[in-house]
Design an enzyme around this catalytic site. Structure first.
Site, PDB file in Angstrom:
ATOM      1  N   GLU A   1       6.034  10.997  -1.114  1.00  0.00           N
ATOM      2  CA  GLU A   1       4.933  12.012  -0.670  1.00  0.00           C
ATOM      3  C   GLU A   1       4.153  12.288  -1.715  1.00  0.00           C
ATOM      4  O   GLU A   1       3.632  13.201  -1.974  1.00  0.00           O
ATOM      5  CB  GLU A   1       5.569  13.353  -0.350  1.00  0.00           C
ATOM      6  CG  GLU A   1       6.760  13.170   0.591  1.00  0.00           C
ATOM      7  CD  GLU A   1       6.554  13.321   1.969  1.00  0.00           C
ATOM      8  OE1 GLU A   1       5.349  14.040   2.272  1.00  0.00           O
ATOM      9  OE2 GLU A   1       7.399  13.404   2.852  1.00  0.00           O
TER      10      GLU A   1
ATOM     11  N   HIS B   1       0.929  -1.251   0.042  1.00  0.00           N
ATOM     12  CA  HIS B   1      -0.161   0.067   0.086  1.00  0.00           C
ATOM     13  C   HIS B   1       0.754   1.082  -0.067  1.00  0.00           C
ATOM     14  O   HIS B   1       1.274   1.872   1.105  1.00  0.00           O
ATOM     15  CB  HIS B   1      -0.816  -0.050   1.223  1.00  0.00           C
ATOM     16  CG  HIS B   1      -1.905  -1.185   1.100  1.00  0.00           C
ATOM     17  ND1 HIS B   1      -1.463  -2.494   1.865  1.00  0.00           N
ATOM     18  CD2 HIS B   1      -3.087  -1.470   0.481  1.00  0.00           C
ATOM     19  CE1 HIS B   1      -2.514  -3.139   1.788  1.00  0.00           C
ATOM     20  NE2 HIS B   1      -3.252  -2.861   1.020  1.00  0.00           N
TER      21      HIS B   1
HETATM   22  C1  LIG Z   1      13.801   7.148  -1.111  1.00  0.00           C
HETATM   23  C2  LIG Z   1      12.181   6.908  -0.657  1.00  0.00           C
HETATM   24  C3  LIG Z   1      11.965   7.383   0.816  1.00  0.00           C
HETATM   25  C4  LIG Z   1      10.579   7.437   1.141  1.00  0.00           C
HETATM   26  N1  LIG Z   1      10.228   7.746   2.404  1.00  0.00           N
HETATM   27  C5  LIG Z   1       9.102   7.494   2.951  1.00  0.00           C
HETATM   28  C6  LIG Z   1       8.900   7.537   4.408  1.00  0.00           C
HETATM   29  O1  LIG Z   1       9.658   8.153   5.127  1.00  0.00           O
HETATM   30  N2  LIG Z   1       7.546   7.396   4.848  1.00  0.00           N
HETATM   31  C7  LIG Z   1       6.705   6.727   4.055  1.00  0.00           C
HETATM   32  O2  LIG Z   1       5.538   6.469   4.517  1.00  0.00           O
HETATM   33  N3  LIG Z   1       6.941   6.555   2.826  1.00  0.00           N
HETATM   34  C8  LIG Z   1       8.120   6.843   2.434  1.00  0.00           C
HETATM   35  N4  LIG Z   1       8.288   6.512   0.967  1.00  0.00           N
HETATM   36  C9  LIG Z   1       7.266   5.996   0.104  1.00  0.00           C
HETATM   37  C10 LIG Z   1       6.499   6.552  -1.103  1.00  0.00           C
HETATM   38  O3  LIG Z   1       5.783   7.853  -0.196  1.00  0.00           O
HETATM   39  C11 LIG Z   1       5.905   5.655  -1.829  1.00  0.00           C
HETATM   40  O4  LIG Z   1       7.041   5.141  -2.609  1.00  0.00           O
HETATM   41  C12 LIG Z   1       4.984   6.646  -3.008  1.00  0.00           C
HETATM   42  O5  LIG Z   1       3.861   6.900  -2.208  1.00  0.00           O
HETATM   43  C13 LIG Z   1       4.393   5.597  -3.841  1.00  0.00           C
HETATM   44  O6  LIG Z   1       3.925   4.466  -3.575  1.00  0.00           O
HETATM   45  P1  LIG Z   1       4.712   3.144  -4.513  1.00  0.00           P
HETATM   46  O7  LIG Z   1       6.089   3.097  -4.326  1.00  0.00           O
HETATM   47  O8  LIG Z   1       4.119   1.820  -3.279  1.00  0.00           O
HETATM   48  O9  LIG Z   1       3.922   3.110  -5.729  1.00  0.00           O
HETATM   49  P2  LIG Z   1       2.513   2.546  -6.167  1.00  0.00           P
HETATM   50  O10 LIG Z   1       1.328   3.256  -5.415  1.00  0.00           O
HETATM   51  O11 LIG Z   1       2.652   0.980  -6.275  1.00  0.00           O
HETATM   52  O12 LIG Z   1       2.683   3.200  -7.777  1.00  0.00           O
HETATM   53  C14 LIG Z   1       3.199   2.657  -8.627  1.00  0.00           C
HETATM   54  C15 LIG Z   1       2.736   3.341 -10.025  1.00  0.00           C
HETATM   55  O13 LIG Z   1       1.235   3.478 -10.031  1.00  0.00           O
HETATM   56  C16 LIG Z   1       0.844   4.873 -10.144  1.00  0.00           C
HETATM   57  N5  LIG Z   1      -0.376   4.725  -9.853  1.00  0.00           N
HETATM   58  C17 LIG Z   1      -0.897   4.331  -8.330  1.00  0.00           C
HETATM   59  N6  LIG Z   1      -2.282   4.418  -8.318  1.00  0.00           N
HETATM   60  C18 LIG Z   1      -2.723   5.294  -9.292  1.00  0.00           C
HETATM   61  C19 LIG Z   1      -4.008   5.871  -9.839  1.00  0.00           C
HETATM   62  N7  LIG Z   1      -4.972   5.775  -8.835  1.00  0.00           N
HETATM   63  N8  LIG Z   1      -4.164   6.076 -10.825  1.00  0.00           N
HETATM   64  C20 LIG Z   1      -3.017   6.127 -11.733  1.00  0.00           C
HETATM   65  N9  LIG Z   1      -1.681   5.798 -11.398  1.00  0.00           N
HETATM   66  C21 LIG Z   1      -1.644   5.196 -10.289  1.00  0.00           C
HETATM   67  C22 LIG Z   1       1.685   5.535  -9.548  1.00  0.00           C
HETATM   68  O14 LIG Z   1       1.868   6.762  -9.867  1.00  0.00           O
HETATM   69  C23 LIG Z   1       3.161   4.917  -9.940  1.00  0.00           C
HETATM   70  O15 LIG Z   1       3.569   5.430 -11.199  1.00  0.00           O
HETATM   71  C24 LIG Z   1       9.639   6.719   0.253  1.00  0.00           C
HETATM   72  C25 LIG Z   1       9.789   6.207  -0.984  1.00  0.00           C
HETATM   73  C26 LIG Z   1      11.216   6.516  -1.295  1.00  0.00           C
HETATM   74  C27 LIG Z   1      11.726   5.763  -2.953  1.00  0.00           C
END
Ligand SMILES: Cc1cc2nc3c(=O)[nH]c(=O)nc-3n(C[C@H](O)[C@H](O)[C@H](O)COP(=O)(O)OP(=O)(O)OC[C@H]3O[C@@H](n4cnc5c(N)ncnc54)[C@H](O)[C@@H]3O)c2cc1C
Length: 394
Positions: free
Chosen positions: A373, A145
């Site tokens: 974010e 998630h």
């Molecule tokens: C270096 C780093 C540091 C981070 N630090 C933190 C932290 O401190 N705390 C924390 O809680 N999180 C943190 N994150 C997590 C970050 O917030 C998530 O990676 C981000 O929210 C995206 O989630 P996901 O990687 O699971 O991608 P996913 O949600 O799986 O998305 C994959 C792709 O699908 C697309 N997508 C998803 N849903 C839709 C939709 N409804 N319509 C169209 N396209 C969609 C997205 O845009 C993306 O291109 C960090 C991430 C990184 C890489």
């Protein structure tokens, strides 16, 4: 690699300095000087080694970068949002990872403790976090998630005199070194609640995430909760639902809007200087129209983005900025910064891929900044929903 002299000169094409107060300019200068003295000389080596420069935690506390908008009675800076934005701009001009450390601590850990916490929680945690004695992290994202945090499966159960926390968080900035984690989990009624978890609680571990090609000087890890007993007084008493974490994210996204712009300014400044020095075909490459097109477009986008974040800062100070306005600025700054980094990299030719210059590091960092974010797509959908009134998320 020898420590480098930082020659940065900030672009200000529309004389935006005149929009800042004396105090805001002083804040910016002090953080700019800190970055020149303490970050620029060391950051490339830490990034190359994929090592978090732990000394910055105390330093960022000392110079007031942790919780600058939190009231002074809790150790914060009591400053306005434009000062906060300028701080994030200057830190990310040095490195996105350094700015991430400050964003997480101030907006994602201190802000929720201040806004949602009990008076006891404020007194216990905020001064130590503000001073840099403790480092905090923010656990929202889970392995399954990310963009959809409402689906989270981490749970808290009431066990009489304490709570029991189970689940896992992924991609958590600062996790490997944090003493304190603000964690979002579902209670037995399926409602999202926030609580403070401390290192040392039995069943709580923070494995480091390895192999990143981005934000290499920032420590990232998991938060694993295996029947962790958390005292009941560690739960935020006043907030339930997704609006809790989203309120924190608005503050952090605001800081990123300024921060990514700082990275863009550094790439532009580096490319501009290089274009005036590098000679090919007996001419400085800055004299070629193709390179001028790159530079002219960079400064145009930087100037537009500077105006956008400044106006957003005014709205933040007046308590009128909407989450959708913040999304637009976060998305715009990340996009222009990533494009500018790529063009700047090309302008430097082969030298652009080396650690002699900051551009490639910024370029790789920005791939995280454009994703965390709220991804670039998600912020676009927020704007789309805001203007049409129609939800395209599901
Ligand atoms: C270096 C780093 C540091 C981070 N630090 C933190 C932290 O401190 N705390 C924390 O809680 N999180 C943190 N994150 C997590 C970050 O917030 C998530 O990676 C981000 O929210 C995206 O989630 P996901 O990687 O699971 O991608 P996913 O949600 O799986 O998305 C994959 C792709 O699908 C697309 N997508 C998803 N849903 C839709 C939709 N409804 N319509 C169209 N396209 C969609 C997205 O845009 C993306 O291109 C960090 C991430 C990184 C890489």
């Amino acid at each position: 690699m020898a420590a480098k002299t930082d020659l940065f000169q900030s672009p200000d094409y529309y004389l935006l300095d005149e929009l800042l107060t004396e105090e805001q300019r002083m804040v910016r200068e002090s953080i700019r000087n800190y970055v020149k003295k303490e970050i620029s000389p060391i950051i490339e080596e830490y990034a190359q080694r994929a090592e978090f420069p732990r000394q910055i935690v105390q330093q960022l506390g000392d110079i007031g970068c942790f919780g600058p908008t939190i009231p002074t009675q809790y150790g914060g800076g009591g400053m306005d949002y434009i000062s906060y934005g300028l701080m994030m701009q200057e830190l990310e001009r040095g490195d996105s990872g350094v700015r991430s450390t400050a964003s997480v601590q101030g907006s994602l850990v201190m802000f929720p403790i201040y806004a949602y916490g009990s008076e006891e929680q404020r007194q216990k945690y905020l001064p130590k976090l503000a001073s840099g004695e403790w480092l905090g992290c923010f656990g929202l994202t889970e392995p399954d998630h990310g963009s959809n945090p409402a689906g989270m499966v981490t749970t808290i159960k009431d066990a009489g005199d304490h709570l029991v926390l189970n689940g896992a968080k992924m991609w958590i900035s600062n996790a490997p070194f944090a003493q304190v984690a603000v964690v979002w989990a579902k209670n037995e009624a399926g409602e999202i609640q926030g609580l403070i978890v401390e290192r040392g609680m039995e069943g709580f571990t923070t494995p480091t995430t390895h192999g990143k090609w981005s934000l290499r000087a920032s420590a990232t890890g998991e938060l694993v909760f295996d029947h962790v007993k958390v005292p009941k007084e560690n739960i935020f008493p006043t907030i339930k639902g997704l609006k809790g974490p989203l309120g924190c994210l608005s503050k952090a996204r605001y800081g990123i809007a300024w921060g990514a712009l700082g990275a863009a300014m550094d790439c532009y400044d580096t490319a501009l200087r290089y274009s005036k020095e590098r000679v090919q075909f007996d001419r400085r490459i800055g004299g070629f129209q193709l390179q001028q097109k790159k530079l002219a477009e960079m400064i145009t986008e930087i100037t537009k983005a500077q105006l956008l974040v400044w106006r957003l800062g005014v709205l933040m100070n007046e308590g009128r900025a909407t989450p959708a306005q913040i999304s637009m600025a976060k998305r715009n700054s990340c996009e222009i910064a990533a494009n500018i980094a790529r063009d700047a990299r090309q302008l430097l030719g082969g030298m652009g891929i080396t650690g002699e210059y900051s551009i490639m590091r910024h370029m790789m960092n920005l791939e995280s900044v454009i994703t965390y974010e709220g991804t670039h797509d998600i912020h676009l959908l927020i704007t789309g929903m805001d203007v049409t009134g129609l939800n395209a998320f599901k």
